[in-house]
Design a protein around this motif. Structure first.
Motif, PDB file in Angstrom:
ATOM      1  N   GLU A 185       0.814  -1.206   0.000  1.00 50.39           N
ATOM      2  CA  GLU A 185       0.000   0.000   0.000  1.00 50.39           C
ATOM      3  C   GLU A 185       0.855   1.268   0.000  1.00 50.39           C
ATOM      4  OE1 GLU A 185      -3.287   0.324  -0.445  1.00 50.39           O
ATOM      5  OE2 GLU A 185      -3.161  -1.823  -0.834  1.00 50.39           O
ATOM      6  N   LEU A 186       1.960   1.244   0.752  1.00 52.55           N
ATOM      7  CA  LEU A 186       2.835   2.416   0.754  1.00 52.55           C
ATOM      8  C   LEU A 186       3.498   2.609  -0.604  1.00 52.55           C
ATOM      9  CD1 LEU A 186       2.322   2.444   3.821  1.00 52.55           C
ATOM     10  CD2 LEU A 186       4.702   3.153   4.089  1.00 52.55           C
ATOM     11  N   ALA A 187       3.831   1.516  -1.266  1.00 49.79           N
ATOM     12  CA  ALA A 187       4.413   1.614  -2.605  1.00 49.79           C
ATOM     13  C   ALA A 187       3.395   2.216  -3.580  1.00 49.79           C
ATOM     14  CB  ALA A 187       4.866   0.247  -3.088  1.00 49.79           C
ATOM     15  N   LYS A 188       2.140   1.808  -3.454  1.00 51.81           N
ATOM     16  CA  LYS A 188       1.092   2.365  -4.306  1.00 51.81           C
ATOM     17  C   LYS A 188       0.919   3.853  -4.046  1.00 51.81           C
ATOM     18  CE  LYS A 188      -1.781  -1.819  -4.719  1.00 51.81           C
ATOM     19  NZ  LYS A 188      -3.097  -2.414  -4.347  1.00 51.81           N
ATOM     20  N   MET A 189       0.959   4.223  -2.781  1.00 56.15           N
ATOM     21  CA  MET A 189       0.787   5.621  -2.416  1.00 56.15           C
ATOM     22  C   MET A 189       1.908   6.489  -2.980  1.00 56.15           C
ATOM     23  SD  MET A 189       1.739   8.181  -0.156  1.00 56.15           S
ATOM     24  CE  MET A 189       2.706   7.194   0.952  1.00 56.15           C
ATOM     25  N   ALA A 190       3.152   5.968  -2.922  1.00 53.43           N
ATOM     26  CA  ALA A 190       4.282   6.707  -3.472  1.00 53.43           C
ATOM     27  C   ALA A 190       4.108   6.924  -4.968  1.00 53.43           C
ATOM     28  CB  ALA A 190       5.585   5.952  -3.194  1.00 53.43           C
ATOM     29  N   LYS A 191       3.639   5.901  -5.652  1.00 54.68           N
ATOM     30  CA  LYS A 191       3.426   6.002  -7.099  1.00 54.68           C
ATOM     31  C   LYS A 191       2.349   7.036  -7.410  1.00 54.68           C
ATOM     32  CE  LYS A 191       3.832   2.299  -9.532  1.00 54.68           C
ATOM     33  NZ  LYS A 191       3.622   0.979 -10.203  1.00 54.68           N
ATOM     34  N   SER A 192       1.297   7.065  -6.588  1.00 57.48           N
ATOM     35  CA  SER A 192       0.217   8.027  -6.808  1.00 57.48           C
ATOM     36  C   SER A 192       0.676   9.464  -6.618  1.00 57.48           C
ATOM     37  CB  SER A 192      -0.957   7.731  -5.867  1.00 57.48           C
ATOM     38  OG  SER A 192      -0.638   8.061  -4.520  1.00 57.48           O
TER      39      SER A 192
END
Length: 290
Positions: A185-192
């Protein structure tokens, strides 16, 4: 052995608790120099201090070491709020000379952009059901006490340190699932956010790996793991573990000259830049879904 880095990141020191390795982290910082030091949350454990924790001289020495880094080496220090030091919310944001106290931040270096956050804001248990997090905190405190007893006898028997909490986190299915979900989830957030990577702490699980094209970095903790993240002057990141350091082989840091940027007290925007968000005895481990 390299002892001069561009940036060092530490988190989850939990000063004020019995489990905090305050002497070790002060010793660690005495051996290394950096242009930027990021304290990524849960440095002071306000939760435990309110209950049964106590502030000792060794905890103060940690901050004395930080002040010496600022005074002697012109280190820029960024203290980000964690869930256990959420009392900082009352003064955020604050800047005093080279000391910055923030909620979270962006870090740019060698063409890559990282979002840096403690990580607790992505945990619904800590955010919305705090009483459950406190209950978990009691369980973790007991586990650390039991861990000290076990390792006392292991030390007498000449055996190496053994972490009960790390063992449990690796065996309990729900804990393993939580860690995986947290990192994803943190990786997704960084990408967003248009970032190349994310730097966090919170779950006491040191990591340096790629997740779906995003560089995920977790600095670990200074309760058991005793680890830190370090970026060299070529933009490479590595995890440093206190127990693996050859202190006898470390050169006196005075032998390492300051970089041109540090000597001029200017950090070029093309290499490193910091900005605040434009959108607007112990930490609960991942097991407790803090």
């Amino acid at each position: 052995m390299k002892t001069f880095f561009k940036t060092i990141v530490i988190s989850d020191v939990h000063l004020g608790t019995k489990g905090s390795k305050a002497k070790e982290i002060a010793h660690f910082l005495k051996q290394y120099r950096c242009e930027n030091l990021i304290l990524n949350g849960d440095i002071i454990d306000g939760w435990q201090l309110k209950k049964s924790g106590s502030w000792k001289r060794k905890h103060t020495r940690f901050f004395n070491r930080i002040l010496k880094m600022i005074e002697n080496h012109s280190t820029n220090v960024y203290y980000l709020r964690g869930n256990h030091d959420d009392f900082l919310e009352q003064i955020l944001p604050l800047q005093i000379g080279r000391l910055h106290i923030l909620t979270d931040m962006y870090y740019e270096s060698f063409g890559k952009k990282y979002f840096i956050t403690h990580g607790d804001v992505f945990d619904s248990v800590t955010t919305n059901l705090r009483w459950i997090a406190y209950l978990g905190d009691l369980g973790y405190t007991f586990l650390l006490w039991l861990n000290r007893v076990v390792n006392h006898y292991r030390f007498k028997a000449g055996l190496p340190y053994y972490s009960l909490s790390q063992y449990i986190k690796g065996k309990v299915k729900s804990a393993v699932s939580y860690i995986d979900d947290y990192e994803t989830e943190l990786a997704k957030m960084a990408k967003s956010k248009g970032c190349d990577g994310i730097i966090c702490g919170h779950i006491h699980q040191a990591e340096n790996r790629m997740i779906d094209g995003v560089h995920y970095l977790n600095s670990g903790d200074w309760v058991e793991t005793m680890s830190a993240l370090a970026e060299d002057h070529e933009g490479n990141w590595q995890l440093i573990y206190y127990r693996e350091i050859d202190f006898k082989g470390i050169q006196i840091d005075a032998q390492y000259p300051l970089s041109p940027q540090a000597e001029a007290n200017i950090v070029p925007m093309r290499q490193v830049s910091f900005e605040t968000r434009d959108d607007d005895e112990i930490t609960p481990p991942s097991i407790r879904r803090q």
